[in-house]
Design an enzyme around this catalytic site. Sequence first.
Site, PDB file in Angstrom:
ATOM      1  N   LYS A 142       0.800  -1.203   0.000  1.00  0.00           N
ATOM      2  CA  LYS A 142       0.000   0.000   0.000  1.00  0.00           C
ATOM      3  C   LYS A 142       0.846   1.272   0.000  1.00  0.00           C
ATOM      4  O   LYS A 142       0.655   2.168  -0.826  1.00  0.00           O
ATOM      5  CB  LYS A 142      -0.880  -0.035   1.258  1.00  0.00           C
ATOM      6  CG  LYS A 142      -1.638   1.185   1.552  1.00  0.00           C
ATOM      7  CD  LYS A 142      -2.329   1.006   2.887  1.00  0.00           C
ATOM      8  CE  LYS A 142      -1.317   0.907   4.016  1.00  0.00           C
ATOM      9  NZ  LYS A 142      -1.360   2.056   4.931  1.00  0.00           N
ATOM     10  N   THR A 143       1.782   1.338   0.917  1.00  0.00           N
ATOM     11  CA  THR A 143       2.606   2.536   1.013  1.00  0.00           C
ATOM     12  C   THR A 143       3.445   2.716  -0.243  1.00  0.00           C
ATOM     13  O   THR A 143       3.636   3.834  -0.721  1.00  0.00           O
ATOM     14  CB  THR A 143       3.527   2.459   2.238  1.00  0.00           C
ATOM     15  OG1 THR A 143       2.751   2.043   3.349  1.00  0.00           O
ATOM     16  CG2 THR A 143       4.131   3.802   2.539  1.00  0.00           C
ATOM     17  N   GLN A 147      -9.093  -3.574   7.932  1.00  0.00           N
ATOM     18  CA  GLN A 147      -8.184  -3.051   8.961  1.00  0.00           C
ATOM     19  C   GLN A 147      -8.754  -1.808   9.633  1.00  0.00           C
ATOM     20  O   GLN A 147      -8.018  -1.006  10.204  1.00  0.00           O
ATOM     21  CB  GLN A 147      -6.819  -2.739   8.355  1.00  0.00           C
ATOM     22  CG  GLN A 147      -6.058  -3.987   7.967  1.00  0.00           C
ATOM     23  CD  GLN A 147      -4.648  -3.688   7.519  1.00  0.00           C
ATOM     24  OE1 GLN A 147      -3.835  -3.188   8.284  1.00  0.00           O
ATOM     25  NE2 GLN A 147      -4.358  -3.982   6.261  1.00  0.00           N
TER      26      GLN A 147
END
Length: 784
Positions: free
Chosen positions: A70-71, A289
Amino acid sequence: MAKIRATAAEAALPPEDAPEAAPDEMLPISQRAMLRRPDGYLDALNAEQREAVETLEGPLLVLAGAGTGKTRVLTTRIGHLLSLGRARPGQILAVTFTNKAAREMKHRVAQLIGGAVEGMPWLGTFHAIGVKIMRRHAELVDLKPSFTVLDTDDQIRLIKQLLEAENIDEKRWPARQLAAMIDGWKNRGLVPKRVPDGESFGFANGKGRDLYAAYQRRLKELNAADFGDLLLENLRLFQEHPDVLEKYQQRFHYMLVDEYQDSNVAQYLWLRLLAQGTNNVCCVGDDDQSIYGWRGAEVDNILRFETDFPGAKVIRLERNYRSTAHILGAASGLIAHNQGRLGKTLRTDSDDGEKVVVEGCWDDEEEARIIGEDIEQLQRQGHSLNEIAILVRASFQMRAFEDRFITLGLDYRVIGGPRFYERQEIRDATAYFEVTLNPANDLKFERIVNVPRRGLGEATLKALHQLARANGIPLTQAARIIIETEDLKPKPRKALADLLAAFDRWRALIDGMRHTELAELMLDESGYTGMWQADRSQQAQGRLENLKELIRFMDEFDTLAGFMEHVSLVMDAATEEGTDRVSLMTLHSAKGLEFDTVFLPGWDEGLLPHQRSLDETGRSGLEEERRLAHVGLTRARKSAKITFAQNRRTYGMWQTAVPSRFIDELPHEHVEVAEDKGTRGYGPSRFESAETLFASGFYETPGWQRAQRNRQSGGGGPRREPLTIDGTLVAASTAQGSGLDVGERIFHQKFGYGRVASIDGNKLTVDFEKAGRKKVVDSFVERV
DNA sequence: AACTAATACTTTTTT
DNA sequence: AGTATTAGTT
């Protein structure tokens, strides 16, 4: 004073704003060319990641499961925008939730583009960006540009004063509760007059909304904003001043939001207003999450994205690069029990690896002992402690581990914990700085007026308040008047005059002295450092260290005002790197991290689905707890171990605990029950049965089935069908007059034989023969 | 005003 | 159980 405000305002608008002054800030051609080299950043991505990076126009939702990069997508996307020349750094808005995430992203973008661009001015937390915008338009939201950001302490103090003024019984209607309600309203973007009647009635018989309004008025008078205001007032600014909004809509060509599942309603509304400009909004998140619902986060925001942003594209990142197949399988199987998901299926090419291990323990001490042994074993096998983490549900669980690790001499670090800024000495010190800069800050003044003790107690404060309220002036000004009168006794009068003189003296030095030196001067002359030096207690030394650390931290800023701007928002304790240590933290603060080995203690019913979560928000609470468990498991790269305790102390009393329902929800094929190492015998003989229990296949054992029965019957009472969500945890509440008398001899599972010393409801104080005097619940003892 | 004793509250998480 | 706040005392 006008001068001071000016300095503060200047400091509030740091040079990062330069883009407007220096129009062409595009990356140099050579750098852009470098980014384009064929072995460059795009090739390192898989197909979906690449699509997410290259879909630049229009709304985009990237559903990124745990460990799917994701990052990397976010930072590469920023790099991509810059390298294509689609935007200058100042035209990209990138928001995160935590300072840590913001730092990380800044760091990685700098790496990607070679650090050539002086950072990204609009990359930061929602709150930090909110402050930045609000300072520029402070007058439009009834503040001055130098407004201060209140911490939770001040917030409560302020509300207490309001309740007192309204003659509301603080016992019945605690300030904390109102603070929480106001926070909740702000999170939902509700200004006082929009608070629904029903909710307003939830506090002090309908005074909720009026108190909220009064609180907001007080904030303006104090020239202060609380955390919620940084979003709410920003929203109001945009709503009431379309011209301002338009300016920002034009400025931000591209918007990126990290951890979108954590956004609340106010943040969503804020974002949507801005996005109405270019519509180039990219949100990255994972509904599985979402663990901050209790704080106002709306999973709905991410679930509704496609409706909210018409024409939105959704890209799923489902390839997990982090965990082994067994770990991923266990985590996926668990989270599949949640309804209302967008649904992702995480895949991995990794080996099966080891199964997730489940082990039951007698109590929390044994849990710590077992995990301690496991860690020592790993260490002997050459594993680095840095790659091991213990993730707990609630911070009180940490204690058993800390105790154990200290006796073992095992190095550990606690992540999270009380934030640096939240420590008493830091708050006190910054209160001195704040009052020097801004004498009108009543709350900070009150905080330190008698710290260290100067003989300025309740009586003096009361007189000051009266005068201040009557004339509508700040406390410091009231103090100035009162010291000229005979209203105070000589002693306090002198003390107050001295204090005011000190502040005046320090204020005169602001421009002439290095701010770090001035800070030291203030702390010394006020007697604050002296107070801790004179303190012989254990913690005093640490506090002095922290004050030194504060001064060191200040050195990174140019002015006192510039430092104060950041202190409440961005300051957290430096986490020392370098040494090899086991990490100990809560599941919440583990989000975004990963480790080779993860221990997950305390999977007990009532603790991992946390009872409070269940009670307060029912099914959705349960699902959030399950996501928390899922987050825990997915932190592990190579191995994960889940433990639970059969006995746990709650509020100082022993209670039997039941394994978490989540343990049963794990797919059998990915789980194994800890083998009996035969070395863990513990005290009473009844534990032997527990050992054989774990040795012989967990799910079929009598012990397991007994646990199942316990779970369903609510602790020996009449049988109840599967534990309802708000069912109470086993013992405590089921006690029906035990019929015990003082002096009777009893037996207790953990402590053995003893005699009842006193009885208070269902709580007994017992003098045990071996364990000494303990408090226990009566349902855990039997008459002998 | 400062100290001591009694009582209440805790244990989600963070900007 | 332990801590934090409050009430009561000196």
